[in-house]
Design a protein around this motif. Sequence first.
Motif, PDB file in Angstrom:
ATOM      1  N   ILE A 124      37.645 -23.167  18.318  1.00 13.98           N
ATOM      2  CA  ILE A 124      38.914 -23.740  17.907  1.00 13.98           C
ATOM      3  C   ILE A 124      38.624 -25.022  16.812  1.00 13.98           C
ATOM      4  N   GLN A 125      39.132 -24.923  15.659  1.00 18.64           N
ATOM      5  CA  GLN A 125      39.035 -25.974  14.620  1.00 18.64           C
ATOM      6  C   GLN A 125      40.316 -26.162  13.765  1.00 18.64           C
ATOM      7  N   GLY A 126      40.501 -27.483  13.169  1.00 16.20           N
ATOM      8  CA  GLY A 126      41.707 -27.691  12.574  1.00 16.20           C
ATOM      9  C   GLY A 126      41.509 -27.237  10.864  1.00 16.20           C
ATOM     10  N   ILE A 201      44.047 -24.061  14.299  1.00 13.56           N
ATOM     11  CA  ILE A 201      45.276 -24.462  14.530  1.00 13.56           C
ATOM     12  C   ILE A 201      45.371 -25.742  13.992  1.00 13.56           C
ATOM     13  N   GLY A 202      46.784 -26.040  13.921  1.00 11.71           N
ATOM     14  CA  GLY A 202      47.209 -27.304  13.244  1.00 11.71           C
ATOM     15  C   GLY A 202      48.311 -27.294  12.395  1.00 11.71           C
ATOM     16  N   PRO A 203      48.521 -28.159  11.227  1.00 11.12           N
ATOM     17  CA  PRO A 203      47.795 -29.453  11.255  1.00 11.12           C
ATOM     18  C   PRO A 203      48.213 -30.350  12.555  1.00 11.12           C
ATOM     19  N   LEU A 313      56.805 -27.112  11.093  1.00  9.83           N
ATOM     20  CA  LEU A 313      55.389 -26.955  11.766  1.00  9.83           C
ATOM     21  C   LEU A 313      54.572 -27.572  10.561  1.00  9.83           C
ATOM     22  N   GLY A 314      54.825 -27.794   9.395  1.00  9.87           N
ATOM     23  CA  GLY A 314      53.655 -28.047   8.166  1.00  9.87           C
ATOM     24  C   GLY A 314      52.772 -27.070   7.501  1.00  9.87           C
TER      25      GLY A 314
END
Length: 338
Positions: A124-126, A201-203, A313-314
Motif C-alpha cells: 500500500i502506498q499514497g 490509496i489517498g490522498p 474525496l480529492g
Amino acid sequence: MKLVSYLLEGHDRLAILVDGLLYDMETLHPDLPHNMSMFLNYWDDAYSMAKGGEIMIQEGRISREKGFSLESTTLLAPVPFPTSCRDGYAFRQHVAAARRNRKVPMIPEFDQYPIFYFTNHLAIQGPGDVSCMPDHFQKLDFELETAIVICKHGRNIRAEHADQYIGGLMIMNDMSARTLQMEEMLLNLGPAKGKDFSTVIGPWLVTLDELEQYEIPAKEGHVGKSWNLRMQCRVNGEQVSDGNVGDMDWTFAEIIERASYGVTLFAGDVIGSGTVGTGCFLELNGTGKLNAPNFTERWLQEGDVVEMEIDGLGVLSNTIVKEDDPFSILERKKMPRS
C-alpha cells in the motif's frame, strides 16, 4: 473530517485537513492517538474528540497559525499500515464490458453474491512515485476505484448493520501488470504478481459524516449506503475514465457481510470497490478493438502521471517510474514439456 497521514521525522503522523491546512492530532487534543493505526483502534472515542477539535478550528478557538500546508510535508497513504487489503468486484458495468470484449456472456453469479481477492497490504502506498520493474511495463494499467477502511473489529457482520464498521472513503488505484496477471491466472490462481507491487490509496480518508449530502439509495435489491460521487481518471492531463461510486451494484455493506463470514475483520482492514466502468485501459482497449479492428492499445509508460479524482474525496496523483534493475521473471519461464 478529512484524516491525513503524513511523514514527520521518519514516522507516520495523523492530522485533519481544514480549509486547506493540516492540524496534527496533538494540536487538537493531547490525548488523541498520533497515527492512523491507533486512531482506528480507538475509533469511537478518538473520532468524537477529533471532531470536537475540528469544530474548535472552525470557530477560531484553535488558531490557524497552528496549521501547516499540504505542500510543506510528505503525504502517506491515509492508512499507511493496513492490517489487510481486500479488493472487490462491485461494478456490473465493468464486469459486463470486460466479458463482452472477450466475447463471452455475462456470468450470472455476479448478481448472486459479491466477491473479492486479497492483495499485498504491505505494498500500500499514497501519492507520489510508483516504482515498476521491467515486467510490470508489459501492459501496465491503472484501476479507478474507491475504498473503505474498517474502524472496529467484527465477525459475521450482517449487511444491514455493516455501514457502522466503515471509517470512511478514499480513492484507490489498483495498479495492474496485465501480462503477469493473465499468465498466472491461466492456472486458475491469482492475481498475484500482476497486482502485488503497488496499490495506491489517498490522498486522505473522508469520514461518512462529510459525505451525507451525497448519499443515494442502494440499487434495487441491495442493502447499505451508496453515494453519488463522480469518479474520473486522467493520464498526463487527458481524461480517460468517467464513472460514479453510485454505479456500484454491490455495496460496501454487502461486501463486508461476505468478507466477515466466519472471519474477524479488524480496524485497519482496507476494502476496495473494484474497478468502475471505463476505469482501466484493459476495458478501454477491449472496447476500442471491438469497435475498430485497427484500434491501437494504450498502456501506462515510464513518466506517465496518473490522476484520479472523486467528488468529495480529492485528487490522488502518482507518477510511473522505472526501477534501476533489468531483472525479468517473464524471461525465466521454462519451456513446456512435450
